[in-house]
Write a protein that holds these residues in place. Sequence first.
Motif, PDB file in Angstrom:
ATOM      1  N   SER A 149      21.980 -38.582 -20.655  1.00 29.63           N
ATOM      2  CA  SER A 149      22.471 -39.730 -20.948  1.00 29.63           C
ATOM      3  C   SER A 149      23.541 -40.319 -19.963  1.00 29.63           C
ATOM      4  O   SER A 149      23.519 -41.460 -19.865  1.00 29.63           O
ATOM      5  CB  SER A 149      23.305 -39.213 -22.219  1.00 29.63           C
ATOM      6  N   PHE A 150      23.949 -39.476 -18.969  1.00 30.86           N
ATOM      7  CA  PHE A 150      24.826 -39.819 -18.050  1.00 30.86           C
ATOM      8  C   PHE A 150      24.249 -39.523 -16.738  1.00 30.86           C
ATOM      9  O   PHE A 150      24.104 -38.238 -16.424  1.00 30.86           O
ATOM     10  CB  PHE A 150      26.492 -39.285 -18.486  1.00 30.86           C
ATOM     11  N   ASP A 151      24.275 -40.148 -15.750  1.00 32.94           N
ATOM     12  CA  ASP A 151      23.595 -39.901 -14.458  1.00 32.94           C
ATOM     13  C   ASP A 151      24.578 -38.964 -13.705  1.00 32.94           C
ATOM     14  O   ASP A 151      24.338 -38.011 -12.857  1.00 32.94           O
ATOM     15  CB  ASP A 151      23.357 -41.111 -13.495  1.00 32.94           C
ATOM     16  N   SER A 152      25.926 -39.186 -13.961  1.00 32.97           N
ATOM     17  CA  SER A 152      27.149 -38.388 -13.087  1.00 32.97           C
ATOM     18  C   SER A 152      27.171 -37.079 -13.733  1.00 32.97           C
ATOM     19  O   SER A 152      28.089 -35.999 -13.140  1.00 32.97           O
ATOM     20  CB  SER A 152      28.270 -39.133 -12.889  1.00 32.97           C
ATOM     21  N   PHE A 153      26.880 -36.731 -14.962  1.00 35.53           N
ATOM     22  CA  PHE A 153      27.325 -35.392 -15.495  1.00 35.53           C
ATOM     23  C   PHE A 153      26.915 -34.310 -14.546  1.00 35.53           C
ATOM     24  O   PHE A 153      27.411 -33.298 -14.564  1.00 35.53           O
ATOM     25  CB  PHE A 153      26.866 -35.552 -16.988  1.00 35.53           C
ATOM     26  N   ALA A 154      25.418 -34.092 -14.484  1.00 37.74           N
ATOM     27  CA  ALA A 154      24.814 -33.057 -13.966  1.00 37.74           C
ATOM     28  C   ALA A 154      24.864 -33.049 -12.243  1.00 37.74           C
ATOM     29  O   ALA A 154      24.138 -32.372 -11.528  1.00 37.74           O
ATOM     30  CB  ALA A 154      23.365 -33.081 -14.254  1.00 37.74           C
ATOM     31  N   THR A 155      25.704 -33.703 -11.911  1.00 30.62           N
ATOM     32  CA  THR A 155      26.014 -33.827 -10.223  1.00 30.62           C
ATOM     33  C   THR A 155      26.803 -32.688  -9.894  1.00 30.62           C
ATOM     34  O   THR A 155      27.457 -32.155 -10.877  1.00 30.62           O
ATOM     35  CB  THR A 155      26.916 -34.962  -9.828  1.00 30.62           C
ATOM     36  N   GLY A 156      26.832 -32.193  -8.607  1.00 35.28           N
ATOM     37  CA  GLY A 156      27.299 -30.835  -8.166  1.00 35.28           C
ATOM     38  C   GLY A 156      28.827 -31.018  -8.355  1.00 35.28           C
ATOM     39  O   GLY A 156      29.581 -30.137  -8.706  1.00 35.28           O
ATOM     40  N   ASP A 157      29.305 -32.223  -7.918  1.00 36.33           N
ATOM     41  CA  ASP A 157      30.703 -32.573  -7.969  1.00 36.33           C
ATOM     42  C   ASP A 157      31.265 -32.310  -9.207  1.00 36.33           C
ATOM     43  O   ASP A 157      32.424 -31.709  -9.516  1.00 36.33           O
ATOM     44  CB  ASP A 157      31.004 -34.092  -7.341  1.00 36.33           C
ATOM     45  N   ASN A 158      30.728 -32.926 -10.368  1.00 34.25           N
ATOM     46  CA  ASN A 158      31.313 -33.008 -11.631  1.00 34.25           C
ATOM     47  C   ASN A 158      31.179 -31.473 -12.217  1.00 34.25           C
ATOM     48  O   ASN A 158      31.986 -30.976 -12.931  1.00 34.25           O
ATOM     49  CB  ASN A 158      30.445 -33.889 -12.678  1.00 34.25           C
ATOM     50  N   LEU A 159      30.299 -30.862 -11.761  1.00 35.95           N
ATOM     51  CA  LEU A 159      29.888 -29.661 -12.473  1.00 35.95           C
ATOM     52  C   LEU A 159      30.733 -28.720 -11.867  1.00 35.95           C
ATOM     53  O   LEU A 159      31.440 -27.659 -12.511  1.00 35.95           O
ATOM     54  CB  LEU A 159      28.322 -29.156 -12.321  1.00 35.95           C
ATOM     55  N   GLY A 160      31.210 -28.897 -10.507  1.00 34.99           N
ATOM     56  CA  GLY A 160      32.061 -27.961  -9.701  1.00 34.99           C
ATOM     57  C   GLY A 160      33.479 -28.179 -10.507  1.00 34.99           C
ATOM     58  O   GLY A 160      34.117 -27.348 -10.389  1.00 34.99           O
ATOM     59  N   ASN A 161      33.731 -29.267 -10.477  1.00 37.13           N
ATOM     60  CA  ASN A 161      35.137 -29.661 -11.188  1.00 37.13           C
ATOM     61  C   ASN A 161      35.421 -29.090 -12.152  1.00 37.13           C
ATOM     62  O   ASN A 161      36.520 -28.635 -12.879  1.00 37.13           O
ATOM     63  CB  ASN A 161      35.405 -31.201 -10.863  1.00 37.13           C
ATOM     64  N   MET A 162      34.363 -29.189 -13.247  1.00 37.16           N
ATOM     65  CA  MET A 162      34.376 -28.977 -14.460  1.00 37.16           C
ATOM     66  C   MET A 162      34.699 -27.266 -14.535  1.00 37.16           C
ATOM     67  O   MET A 162      35.246 -26.743 -15.427  1.00 37.16           O
ATOM     68  CB  MET A 162      33.198 -29.203 -15.430  1.00 37.16           C
ATOM     69  N   ALA A 163      33.823 -26.660 -13.820  1.00 31.93           N
ATOM     70  CA  ALA A 163      34.004 -25.291 -13.562  1.00 31.93           C
ATOM     71  C   ALA A 163      35.353 -24.704 -13.206  1.00 31.93           C
ATOM     72  O   ALA A 163      35.711 -23.711 -14.053  1.00 31.93           O
ATOM     73  CB  ALA A 163      32.898 -24.663 -12.693  1.00 31.93           C
TER      74      ALA A 163
END
Length: 345
Positions: free
Chosen positions: A56-70
């Motif tokens: 649904s969201f192009d930026s959700f599965a990006t490395g930066d977003n996942l890294g910040n979320m982790a």
Amino acid sequence: MSATKTDAPPAATRGEGPAPAGEAVGAARSERVSALVQQHGALAVLVVVSVVASFSFDSFATGDNLGNMATSSAFLAIVALGMTFVIVTGGIDLSVGSLFALGGVLAAWGSRHGTLVALLLPLVVCGTVGVVNGLLVARSRLAPFIVTLAAMLGARGLMLALTDEGAETYLIGKGSFLAELGQGSTLGLGNPVWITLALFAAGAVVLRRTRFGQHVYAVGGNEDAAALMGVPVARTKVLVYTLSGVLAGLAGALNAAWLASGVTILGSGMELEAIAAVVIGGTLLTGGLGHVSGALVGVLLLKVIQNVINQIGSLDSSYQQVVSGAFLAVVVVAQTWLGRRRQLM
């Protein structure tokens, strides 16, 4: 005159004998399914929500977003790890949010005297608060809710006293080992994430494979029965509250290292987030059942939901609280229903 003998119907016909083999197998299978849903349902929901969000969201599965979320999840996860041990014993710890903030301020203040002081000071102070909590709960038999509520207010007051009512903010020097510990990365993941994974691995071993872990489950399952079996109930309670305090202080220190300062406004409501994550992960509030991996899944699920709301953009951040609260209510109702169903089988 002898009484006439009548043939009694078979035991199975009267409902007194054992259930047919098919029914027994079906009941056992249904119980296993209920147990799996109770323990791993949150993981399935996490996977589904993540997959849907990725499409649904192009930026959700990006490395930066996942890294910040982790990385942002790591600090809450460490607090939730300690909360898991407390809740498994049937207790509760409302002081962890204030201890998190206090640990961050102490780490930033202590960084002026070296990294060792910056790390040890919050662990010692917050661990001492945990010891006091445990002693009051275990020895004085006071309600955990009241004891830890008092500790929450006391820790928050001590933090404000150290910072002149929040007017003074202690900074952590750039380039120091403490700053690198919070802001650096290894193999593409932030150092706080690796520390969190190591702590959860150790916590899983302790809870599942050690005598202390068996004592934790025994106390939460039935405190009186545990005492009769020779389990050191009071010592176990003191240890779990001490562990909760130490981990809350460590999480605060790592967060301060990540932000390069001891921020005084952090930690408010964190105790509720930690409790929600632990319960969502499958740990019963009544104690006796739970696992640390579930707490990690619960934290990730809460963070993913928050991230999805941020990705939508048109929703206010307050919806995060609404969604988290509604999800927690659903999980508690489901756990209660599954628990009663398993008891009836």
